[in-house]
Design a protein around this motif. Structure first.
Motif, PDB file in Angstrom:
ATOM      1  N   ILE A 119     -17.730  -7.313  29.140  1.00  0.00           N
ATOM      2  CA  ILE A 119     -18.855  -7.753  28.741  1.00  0.00           C
ATOM      3  C   ILE A 119     -18.908  -8.973  27.875  1.00  0.00           C
ATOM      4  CG2 ILE A 119     -21.120  -7.122  27.300  1.00  0.00           C
ATOM      5  CD1 ILE A 119     -20.555  -4.356  28.332  1.00  0.00           C
ATOM      6  N   ILE A 161     -30.289  -0.947  27.427  1.00  0.00           N
ATOM      7  CA  ILE A 161     -28.989  -2.071  26.769  1.00  0.00           C
ATOM      8  C   ILE A 161     -28.885  -2.780  28.371  1.00  0.00           C
ATOM      9  CG2 ILE A 161     -27.100  -2.502  26.170  1.00  0.00           C
ATOM     10  CD1 ILE A 161     -27.039   0.106  24.615  1.00  0.00           C
ATOM     11  N   SER A 169     -24.938  -8.828  25.054  1.00  0.00           N
ATOM     12  CA  SER A 169     -25.799  -7.700  25.211  1.00  0.00           C
ATOM     13  C   SER A 169     -27.074  -8.014  24.527  1.00  0.00           C
ATOM     14  CB  SER A 169     -24.997  -6.523  24.670  1.00  0.00           C
ATOM     15  OG  SER A 169     -24.727  -6.559  23.566  1.00  0.00           O
ATOM     16  N   ALA A 192     -26.501  -5.590  29.364  1.00  0.00           N
ATOM     17  CA  ALA A 192     -24.993  -6.062  29.189  1.00  0.00           C
ATOM     18  C   ALA A 192     -24.820  -7.035  30.387  1.00  0.00           C
ATOM     19  CB  ALA A 192     -24.004  -5.173  29.168  1.00  0.00           C
ATOM     20  N   THR A 193     -24.224  -8.328  30.095  1.00  0.00           N
ATOM     21  CA  THR A 193     -23.963  -9.403  31.037  1.00  0.00           C
ATOM     22  C   THR A 193     -22.362  -9.866  30.747  1.00  0.00           C
ATOM     23  OG1 THR A 193     -24.532 -11.029  29.632  1.00  0.00           O
ATOM     24  CG2 THR A 193     -26.172 -10.402  31.131  1.00  0.00           C
ATOM     25  N   PHE A 233     -16.167  -2.307  31.263  1.00  0.00           N
ATOM     26  CA  PHE A 233     -17.075  -2.701  30.373  1.00  0.00           C
ATOM     27  C   PHE A 233     -16.968  -1.620  29.283  1.00  0.00           C
ATOM     28  CE2 PHE A 233     -20.934  -5.076  32.268  1.00  0.00           C
ATOM     29  CZ  PHE A 233     -20.159  -5.953  32.886  1.00  0.00           C
ATOM     30  N   THR A 281     -20.468  -4.648  22.025  1.00  0.00           N
ATOM     31  CA  THR A 281     -20.116  -4.559  23.368  1.00  0.00           C
ATOM     32  C   THR A 281     -18.793  -5.319  23.850  1.00  0.00           C
ATOM     33  OG1 THR A 281     -21.742  -6.252  23.998  1.00  0.00           O
ATOM     34  CG2 THR A 281     -22.237  -4.009  24.452  1.00  0.00           C
ATOM     35  N   LEU A 286     -19.052  -0.204  25.495  1.00  0.00           N
ATOM     36  CA  LEU A 286     -19.992  -0.300  24.527  1.00  0.00           C
ATOM     37  C   LEU A 286     -19.923   0.998  23.531  1.00  0.00           C
ATOM     38  CD1 LEU A 286     -21.421  -0.169  27.642  1.00  0.00           C
ATOM     39  CD2 LEU A 286     -23.278  -1.003  26.759  1.00  0.00           C
TER      40      LEU A 286
END
Length: 606
Positions: A24, A35, A27, A37-38, A403, A392, A405
């Motif tokens: 991530i 949420i 976010s 997330a990218t 990923f 993140t 978080l």
């Protein structure tokens, strides 16, 4: 600084997206607490843009994409999702970078519907790809103007006279078409090294903000010599030209004692001042987190930290400030990425408004979180609408990057803004009323009452007498009321205990009530009304005597007698009526003392 245990029961989430490395980079949190997330996901040695939506409790949102996940490859060997913006219609824009097998890179935008599918009305089937130069085009930031136009920032590699990076802004219309009214044919390329130090060297944008007047702030770095790299904060006019009224020739800089000062993120505060986060080696051979505050004119704010800057070492390795956020009560949070080969953790630094460490957060303003794996890398942080801090990045599990978080409580963030709290006496009741301006994560209000006597320890004896459910999260004013059908005679006190969905609470101020029982023959309206199956009736009398309180059906038949005894003046009588054995309908209750009779109507609804 405590982990929020309502988030996946541990405060932490780890998700594997592809078969290879997943990370991530950014976010953001929707108004409903979900949420976005990218970043990127890797499968079969191909990195694709990955967009994942999590429910408020940390589980994947299966209503988004495929099992909560959307991936996109720009027809390239490597694609990254750097930043996301949630639009007013809940559609999502993702600023992306792509790179093909020949090392030719470019800018890209992906637009998704709220369910994670591509918005086919945008660009080419929901996506836009563009290049400024035929070498490197690195996209690192994306923001949306009030008119819906999209601004991206990063840098490009100028091939002549020697390959050097330069600030690059580009602007698109809301449909994904390049906006030719901006810069030169939609691009604004600026060699900041030339402006700052009259040299041709590397400089680039790492974060953007759009100001209310449409001007654009960009933060990054500018190299002025082979041994000196400055943090650079530049302001551009809405047409893409540098704003000469900001800083010096449009640029504010930080040049501390070391060779590297770098800006990675920024936050514009409500008073117009600007926070930047990055790193510096001013006091060490390794990088240390750098937090700074600029005035709105581009000069450093010397009331903050040490003449506008705060340098904080965290580990013995390189520590990079990669994100910055400010809470509604003025606390500042910086996410730190420690460039360690092993053993790194999610790291957060907290500061007061003046730049001093917030010692109420974690240990002396520092919180680290270990995911129980070898290497945990935090890349971004943001404050959710409910006032919690979402961090993140990635966690390595058995050699695979995933990923990751985490969500934290922030001390001092009040979830509900109470604008008024008062009362009035209504016959034999006290009616409390209060108004909230905004609410965040509001479960409801417990109503507490205390008499005018103290305990042996000198404390007020508070008791819960009721509860009113809140509206959750809202930015609209909300009105509440509560009736105390049996107040304490004389002086008493009331207060509200506002409770959020996590069990955290805040007390309102107290109000004092002087309740006197009227010495008159008075029959109050039952409460509640309509009712099911029980209600309460209160009355007072003007003189002593045999008093009856009876219930009658709509046809006039007496169906119950609730009170039949001597009653005294100056006292309030409260009687309960349980109608469990009665059918729905209209009923009458009658108070009688001698020749005096009072009657009222009530409704039973089952």
């Amino acid at each position: 600084g405590d982990l929020d245990l309502t988030f996946n029961n541990t405060g932490k989430v780890v998700s594997g997206i592809g078969t290879g490395a997943d990370e991530i980079y950014f976010s953001t949190v929707q108004s409903d607490g979900k949420i976005i997330a990218t970043g990127y996901s890797t499968s079969n040695s191909i990195r694709s843009v990955a967009v994942v939506r999590y429910n408020e409790n940390g589980t994947l949102d299966n209503s988004f994409g495929t099992n909560g996940i959307t991936t996109y490859s720009a027809g390239a060997q490597f694609s990254f999702g750097w930043e996301a913006v949630i639009l007013p219609d809940n559609k999502i824009l993702i600023g992306c970078e792509y790179k093909d097998g020949t090392n030719l890179s470019g800018f890209a935008i992906l637009k998704l519907n709220s369910n994670g599918t591509r918005d086919l009305s945008f660009g080419d089937s929901g996506r836009v790809k563009i290049q400024y130069s035929n070498t490197e085009n690195i996209a690192l930031a994306l923001k949306v103007q009030n008119d819906g136009k999209i601004v991206m920032g990063g840098f490009y590699r100028n091939p002549t006279p020697t390959p050097k990076a330069n600030f690059l802004l580009l602007r698109f219309k809301s449909d994904g078409v390049i906006d030719s009214s901006f810069g030169t044919n939609g691009f604004a390329a600026t060699n900041l090294s030339q402006i700052v130090a009259s040299v041709h060297d590397d400089n680039g944008i790492y974060d953007l903000e759009i100001l209310p007047d449409g001007k654009i702030l960009a933060v990054g770095d500018v190299r002025v010599s082979s041994g000196n790299q400055l943090l650079a904060l530049a302001r551009f006019n809405s047409n893409g030209t540098l704003d000469s009224g900001f800083g010096t020739n449009g640029v504010g800089t930080i040049d501390l004692a070391g060779s590297v000062d770098f800006g990675w993120a920024m936050k514009v505060l409500p008073d117009g001042k600007i926070l930047t986060a990055g790193f510096s080696n001013s006091g060490s051979s390794s990088m240390e987190s750098l937090l700074a505050r600029f005035n709105s004119n581009g000069t450093l704010d010397n009331t903050f930290g040490n003449n506008g800057t705060v340098v904080t070492p965290v580990t013995m390795a390189n520590d990079h400030g990669y994100a910055v956020a400010s809470s509604s009560v003025g606390k500042i949070y910086v996410g730190v990425f420690s460039d360690n080969s092993v053993g790194s953790d999610f790291t957060i630094l907290a500061y007061n408004h003046d730049g001093s460490p917030d010692t109420s957060f974690g240990t002396a303003g520092l919180v680290t979180t270990n995911f129980n794996f070898a290497k945990d890398v935090s890349r971004h942080l943001t404050i959710a609408p409910d006032g919690k801090l979402v961090v993140t990045g990635s966690a390595t599990v058995s050699g695979k990057v995933n990923f990751a978080l985490a969500r934290y409580h922030i001390a001092g963030v009040v979830p509900v803004e109470l604008t008024s709290f008062g009362f009035r006496q209504d016959e034999n009741r006290i009616l409390l009323n209060w108004v909230t301006a905004t609410e965040t994560n509001n479960y409801g209000f417990e109503i507490e009452r205390a008499g005018n006597t103290l305990s042996a320890s000198g404390e007020m004896r508070w008791e819960k007498i009721g509860f009113v459910k809140g509206f959750g999260t809202t930015t609209e004013a909300r009105s509440y009321s509560f009736s105390d059908p049996q107040p304490l005679r004389g002086i008493s006190y009331y207060r509200l205990k506002q409770i959020d969905h996590d069990g955290r609470f805040e007390y309102s101020s107290e109000i004092e009530v002087d309740f006197s029982v009227p010495s008159e023959f008075l029959l109050s309206q039952n409460y509640p009304n309509p009712f099911n199956p029980s209600t309460q009736i209160s009355f007072t009398v003007a003189g002593e005597g045999l008093t009856k309180l009876s219930i009658f059906s709509a046809s006039g038949e007496q169906v119950a007698e609730l009170f039949n005894q001597n009653a005294l003046p100056g006292r309030q009588y409260l009687v309960s009526f349980d109608a469990s054995g009665f059918t729905s309908g209209i009923y009458f209750y009658r108070l009688t003392q001698g020749n005096i009779v009072l009657t009222k109507k009530m409704t039973l609804v089952k």
